[in-house]
Design a protein around this motif. Structure first.
Motif, mmCIF file in Angstrom:
data_model
loop_
_atom_site.group_PDB
_atom_site.id
_atom_site.type_symbol
_atom_site.label_atom_id
_atom_site.label_comp_id
_atom_site.label_asym_id
_atom_site.label_seq_id
_atom_site.Cartn_x
_atom_site.Cartn_y
_atom_site.Cartn_z
ATOM 1 N N SER A 29 0.843 -1.197 0.000
ATOM 2 C CA SER A 29 0.000 0.000 0.000
ATOM 3 C C SER A 29 0.876 1.243 0.000
ATOM 4 O O SER A 29 2.075 1.173 0.259
ATOM 5 C CB SER A 29 -0.945 0.020 1.203
ATOM 6 O OG SER A 29 -0.219 0.061 2.413
ATOM 7 N N GLN A 30 0.252 2.383 -0.305
ATOM 8 C CA GLN A 30 0.944 3.666 -0.295
ATOM 9 C C GLN A 30 0.104 4.706 0.437
ATOM 10 O O GLN A 30 -1.120 4.707 0.353
ATOM 11 C CB GLN A 30 1.220 4.176 -1.716
ATOM 12 C CG GLN A 30 2.336 3.452 -2.416
ATOM 13 C CD GLN A 30 2.692 4.122 -3.731
ATOM 14 O OE1 GLN A 30 1.833 4.481 -4.517
ATOM 15 N NE2 GLN A 30 3.982 4.283 -3.960
ATOM 16 N N TRP A 31 0.803 5.586 1.127
ATOM 17 C CA TRP A 31 0.234 6.752 1.775
ATOM 18 C C TRP A 31 0.975 7.969 1.256
ATOM 19 O O TRP A 31 2.070 7.841 0.715
ATOM 20 C CB TRP A 31 0.413 6.658 3.290
ATOM 21 C CG TRP A 31 -0.485 5.672 3.953
ATOM 22 C CD1 TRP A 31 -0.445 4.308 3.827
ATOM 23 C CD2 TRP A 31 -1.545 5.954 4.853
ATOM 24 N NE1 TRP A 31 -1.417 3.734 4.595
ATOM 25 C CE2 TRP A 31 -2.105 4.723 5.240
ATOM 26 C CE3 TRP A 31 -2.065 7.136 5.377
ATOM 27 C CZ2 TRP A 31 -3.168 4.646 6.138
ATOM 28 C CZ3 TRP A 31 -3.114 7.061 6.262
ATOM 29 C CH2 TRP A 31 -3.669 5.823 6.635
ATOM 30 N N VAL A 50 -4.340 7.771 2.473
ATOM 31 C CA VAL A 50 -4.086 6.642 1.592
ATOM 32 C C VAL A 50 -4.168 7.159 0.162
ATOM 33 O O VAL A 50 -5.050 7.967 -0.170
ATOM 34 C CB VAL A 50 -5.134 5.528 1.815
ATOM 35 C CG1 VAL A 50 -4.953 4.403 0.798
ATOM 36 C CG2 VAL A 50 -5.053 4.999 3.224
ATOM 37 N N ASP A 52 -5.298 7.452 -3.488
ATOM 38 C CA ASP A 52 -6.631 7.082 -3.974
ATOM 39 C C ASP A 52 -6.931 7.581 -5.385
ATOM 40 O O ASP A 52 -8.085 7.726 -5.758
ATOM 41 C CB ASP A 52 -7.694 7.608 -3.002
ATOM 42 C CG ASP A 52 -7.649 9.125 -2.848
ATOM 43 O OD1 ASP A 52 -6.774 9.777 -3.453
ATOM 44 O OD2 ASP A 52 -8.502 9.660 -2.118
ATOM 45 N N TYR A 56 -5.042 3.689 -8.509
ATOM 46 C CA TYR A 56 -4.294 3.133 -7.377
ATOM 47 C C TYR A 56 -4.869 1.788 -6.962
ATOM 48 O O TYR A 56 -6.080 1.596 -6.914
ATOM 49 C CB TYR A 56 -4.327 4.099 -6.192
ATOM 50 C CG TYR A 56 -3.806 3.483 -4.905
ATOM 51 C CD1 TYR A 56 -2.449 3.285 -4.734
ATOM 52 C CD2 TYR A 56 -4.673 3.074 -3.906
ATOM 53 C CE1 TYR A 56 -1.950 2.703 -3.577
ATOM 54 C CE2 TYR A 56 -4.196 2.504 -2.738
ATOM 55 C CZ TYR A 56 -2.834 2.311 -2.584
ATOM 56 O OH TYR A 56 -2.355 1.732 -1.436
ATOM 57 N N SER A 58 -4.156 -1.460 -3.971
ATOM 58 C CA SER A 58 -3.426 -1.975 -2.822
ATOM 59 C C SER A 58 -3.635 -3.477 -2.773
ATOM 60 O O SER A 58 -4.522 -4.017 -3.425
ATOM 61 C CB SER A 58 -3.906 -1.317 -1.525
ATOM 62 O OG SER A 58 -5.267 -1.633 -1.302
ATOM 63 N N ALA A 62 -4.625 -3.400 5.050
ATOM 64 C CA ALA A 62 -4.083 -2.046 4.972
ATOM 65 C C ALA A 62 -3.306 -1.657 6.225
ATOM 66 O O ALA A 62 -3.582 -2.121 7.325
ATOM 67 C CB ALA A 62 -5.222 -1.057 4.758
ATOM 68 N N THR A 170 5.700 4.010 0.933
ATOM 69 C CA THR A 170 5.306 2.738 0.333
ATOM 70 C C THR A 170 5.615 1.627 1.332
ATOM 71 O O THR A 170 6.690 1.607 1.931
ATOM 72 C CB THR A 170 6.071 2.485 -0.977
ATOM 73 O OG1 THR A 170 5.808 3.564 -1.889
ATOM 74 C CG2 THR A 170 5.655 1.182 -1.623
#
Length: 177
Positions: A29-31, A50, A52, A56, A58, A62, A170
């Motif tokens: 996942s990525q923030w 997050v 979005d 994107y 994931s 999460a 990431t």
């Protein structure tokens, strides 16, 4: 012969059961930081979201975040990457992206640090830097991560956006502990 595979030793063929090893990437996942700010944030505690946009995707469970502290959804070997984007209208010698980890849910140490400088020689003085760390998360209650941006100038802007990744994190689970 259901569930078996044909094998050979170059002279004889036979049916055998083959074990397929478990594993592979099970979580990713990525923030990102969604609002620019000026100067250092030690650590970043707000304006995180997050990713979005733009298709994107994931994988798996999460990450969760509270006041800038990220909690892992499961134990395992986690690859953590932190990319920070900077802008400064003057020279800025020291712009860093730090990954800080804890194994006791209390004291944090710098696990990875990457720095860059900005020389005001172009009309758009920008710089990016990326830190990464492989973290063995053996307990999701005590093993956590947070992120720091440091600059030597109170006029340096840390880039952020709610629609594209500029300063972002990431998380990829590479395998079980």
């Amino acid at each position: 012969n259901a569930g078996k595979f044909l094998t050979t030793d170059a002279s004889t063929a036979s049916w055998a059961t083959v074990s397929i090893p478990a594993g592979g990437i099970t979580a990713a996942s990525q923030w990102r930081l969604n609002t620019h700010h000026t100067g250092s944030a030690e650590p970043i505690t707000s304006n995180l979201e997050v990713v979005d946009t733009d298709g994107y995707g994931s994988l798996g469970s999460a990450m969760t975040e509270s006041s800038g502290v990220f909690t892992f959804p499961s134990t395992g070997y986690w690859l953590i990457e932190f990319n920070a984007g900077f802008y400064c209208a003057t020279d800025s010698r020291y712009n860093c992206a730090n990954i800080e980890t804890t194994t006791d849910d209390s004291s944090y140490d710098t696990a990875a640090k990457s720095c860059t400088n900005i020389a005001h020689t172009y009309s758009t003085p920008h710089a990016n830097t990326r830190a990464s760390f492989l973290f063995d998360v053996t307990n999701t209650s005590t093993h956590k991560v947070r992120f720091v941006v440091m600059t030597d100038s109170h006029t340096t802007t840390v880039y952020a956006s709610t629609s594209i990744n500029q300063t972002y994190m990431t998380f990829i689970k590479l395998g079980d502990t």
